[in-house]
Write an enzyme that holds these catalytic residues in place. Structure first.
Site, PDB file in Angstrom:
ATOM      1  CD  GLU A  94      -3.038  -0.906   0.152  1.00  0.00           C
ATOM      2  OE1 GLU A  94      -3.144   0.198  -0.418  1.00  0.00           O
ATOM      3  OE2 GLU A  94      -3.766  -1.890  -0.120  1.00  0.00           O
ATOM      4  CB  SER A 365     -47.382 -16.440  51.469  1.00  0.00           C
ATOM      5  OG  SER A 365     -48.760 -16.480  51.797  1.00  0.00           O
TER       6      SER A 365
END
Length: 687
Positions: A94, A365
């Site tokens: 590159e 409960s």
């Protein structure tokens, strides 16, 4: 002799001076322009290196449980976590002069322009790595001069403010490798199923060739074209001195196995849990939606994948497929508050509404352990006796009445202990206790236990008529399990940004809220629902699941017409289950009422399989006494049933049971005679 100047020479000098001045003027102008650009770039400062990155969510063992992204899967890794072959190949193909230019390769630009002029069309690129990185950072894709100038300015700013290493790292982590893989880590995982630091030369050269044209050079789209590109990369590396001829030939001949599968995706595991995590990132940590979804965060959570899978499995197998019953489930480490599993409903796709955290339902409960803890604080003990019989209570200065009922309208029709009242879930005992303590007491106690919903100051509060969240109840029970320490539900332990900087790190804070001795006494009372020794006018409420349990648990079930609950714990794990209908329809089928207990028992047993079997450890100041459950007194050898019960030292009973054996008969006859004599005395006195 006078020299005659040639007019042509004079004219040439004039043109030369003009050309020289023009060149100097242009050079000065360019210098001033360059200086202006430099100053402007200096004023703008370093450009932000923000690109969309996948946020990953981890379980407590480091496994990926989820991911969020914009379609670009990108997992930022530092340059030292990338194979050197990738770095060398990238620079070689590159931008071989990367370390020697300042963002623009003038020689390469000139060569590209000449090649394009000869070919009469664009045949050669001249962009440097820095320019390409700038292009990736500048997110608009319109092909305008404004964009090109901006990219050039980005390039200058990058070179001015960042090191070559930082620029190269950013470039390698942002470029497109095709198939939604952006950055070398995502590409490495997608194509080869490994991390970027494990790539060899052949794999690296194959990947580095892709960004030239991801749709063209992807080995999945065309292995032939990808191979030609790989050979070109290897040739470039050899010519630039990065590898030898032998290494190039060996890499070219290596057989590559292409996976073609992304490592991470949005997991189906614990979607409700993940929603809570994202909500907390936003509300508790103040992060924006974009940062959460695309900021490349690493979010480490408390989720236990094993427990979560078990929870999902037992819910699926326990509830009939054709039932509309819904579920809310939470599991928590009682010592830390770490939420290890959470289910907010039976199908997230059908309904993302979280019934474990968002829904408010009557606990029935399951509120009683909180009530009885408050009673212990006021001097009650596990053997405190009260009558269990049909009772109508008057309140609001006698203007209102309330008549609680036991399940199936069964009562002891006599006195029972608090321990047995809890094990049998006697409602009359609970309401009597509640009214004796004062209606404000349970409201305050619930708040101390971490209940965040509003509690109504009414007699029925003792039976759980004010709505709560599942996660709050699991937290409350965890406080009993850990000896009375405050716990907060914890979902996130650490958050890091894409560079590994810690944004949040959970720090535990210890705060004693409950009295340790009373918390232990309450815990031992809660083991009674699984102990047949406390059977009385009805079996203990855990009798249907006792045979499924292999270790000591404490817990409490609860039910209303529309809600069914089971919450319980071992020393190392607390879990709570709610089942019912979203619209509050009445639960009529007996099988539907058993879902909560079944889910809880199966989860606890499977989740703790292989874990050490632990018992609850008594703190100092607690004593155990063998008690006859019927009389609530110290059991003798003549008592048919004897159960160890725990008391704060000094509050244990001192009387021995007088209901069984010869001694018991003598004592009963004496008491009966006293009652009879007392009755006759009253009769004669009346006459």
């Amino acid at each position: 002799m006078e020299t005659i100047t040639n007019p042509r020479i004079q004219k040439s000098k004039k043109y030369f001076r003009f050309l020289l001045f023009a060149i100097l003027f242009i050079a000065a102008g360019l210098s001033l322009f360059a200086l202006a650009v430099y100053m402007y770039a200096k004023i703008l400062g370093p450009p932000p290196l923000a690109v969309p990155q996948s946020t990953l969510y981890y379980s407590n063992d480091g496994a990926i449980i989820g991911e969020s992204n914009s379609g670009q899967k990108r997992y930022w890794v530092p340059l030292n976590s990338v194979s050197q072959d990738v770095v060398d190949a990238t620079i070689s193909i590159e931008d071989r002069n990367f370390y020697h230019h300042h963002g623009f390769d003038i020689k390469r630009i000139g060569g590209a322009l000449l090649a394009d002029a000869i070919a009469m069309h664009k045949v050669q690129g001249a962009s440097t790595i820095t320019q390409q990185y700038a292009k990736n950072l500048f997110l608009t894709m319109d092909k305008t001069w404004t964009r090109k100038i901006s990219e050039a300015l980005y390039t200058i700013r990058l070179e001015m403010n960042y090191s070559k290493k930082q620029i190269l790292e950013g470039y390698i982590n942002t470029i497109n490798y095709g198939h939604g893989a952006y950055g070398i880590q995502a590409a490495s995982q997608y194509y080869f199923g490994k991390n970027a630091n494990k790539l060899d030369l052949a794999e690296a050269s194959m990947l580095v060739g892709i960004p030239k044209g991801p749709s063209i050079y992807s080995p999945i789209n065309s292995f032939e074209k990808a191979k030609k590109r790989q050979l070109l990369v290897l040739k470039s590396m050899r010519e630039n001195g990065y590898i030898t001829d032998g290494e190039a030939k060996s890499a070219a001949l290596e057989k590559l196995t292409i996976i073609g599968k992304h490592a991470y995706h949005r997991s189906d595991l614990a979607p409700y849990f993940q929603d809570i995590v994202k909500h907390q990132l936003k509300t508790a940590l103040g992060l924006s939606d974009r940062t959460i979804n695309l900021g490349g965060l690493r979010v480490y959570t408390t989720l236990d994948t094993k427990q979560q899978k078990i929870a999902d499995e037992v819910i699926k197998e326990s509830i009939s497929e054709d039932s509309d019953i819904q579920v809310g489930f939470t599991a928590m480490n009682p010592k830390t508050g770490f939420v290890t599993a959470l289910v907010g409903g039976r199908n997230y796709s059908d309904s993302p509404y979280d019934r474990a955290v968002q829904a408010t339902r009557q606990p029935g409960s399951t509120i009683k352990p909180l009530l009885y803890y408050a009673a212990l604080e006021k001097g009650f003990t596990p053997t405190t006796m009260m009558r269990s019989e049909p009772t109508t209570f008057k309140f609001d200065n006698g203007r209102a009445e309330y008549t609680p009922h036991n399940f199936n309208n069964e009562y002891a029709d006599g006195e029972i202990t608090m321990a047995q009242a809890l094990a049998l879930s006697d409602n009359v005992y609970a309401v009597k206790t509640h009214l004796f303590l004062g209606e404000n007491t349970l409201v305050k106690t619930a708040k101390d236990f971490g209940i965040t919903t509003k509690m109504a100051k009414v007699p029925s509060l003792a039976l759980g008529t004010s709505g709560v969240h599942v996660i709050d109840m699991v937290r409350a029970y965890s406080m009993l399990a850990n000896g009375g320490n405050k716990v907060e539900p914890v979902f996130i332990t650490r958050v890091e940004d894409y560079q590994g900087k810690v944004l949040y790190d959970y720090m535990p804070q210890k705060e004693q809220v409950l009295q340790p001795d009373l918390a232990y006494v309450m815990t031992q009372m809660m083991t009674g629902m699984f102990d047949k020794k406390l059977n009385g006018y009805a079996p203990v409420t855990g009798s249907t699941i006792i045979n499924q349990l292999t270790r000591q648990y404490a817990g409490k079930s609860g039910s209303t017409n529309t809600d069914s609950w089971m919450i319980g714990f071992s020393p190392q794990l607390t879990a709570g289950v709610w089942t019912g209908y979203d619209k509050g329809n009445e639960i009529t089928l007996s099988a539907d009422k058993r879902y909560a207990k079944t889910i809880w028992a199966r989860f606890m047993e499977r989740a703790l399989k292989g874990e050490p079997i632990k018992t609850f450890k008594a703190p100092k100041g607690v004593v155990s006494v063998p008690i006859d459950p019927q009389s609530g007194k110290i059991a003798t050898k003549d008592c048919p049933v004897s159960r160890e019960m725990y008391f704060v030292k000094g509050s244990e009973p001192s009387d021995y049971c007088d209901l069984h054996g010869k001694e018991g008969k003598t004592i009963r006859k004496h008491k009966d005679k006293q009652k009879q004599d007392g009755w006759l005395h009253k009769l004669f006195k009346w006459l």
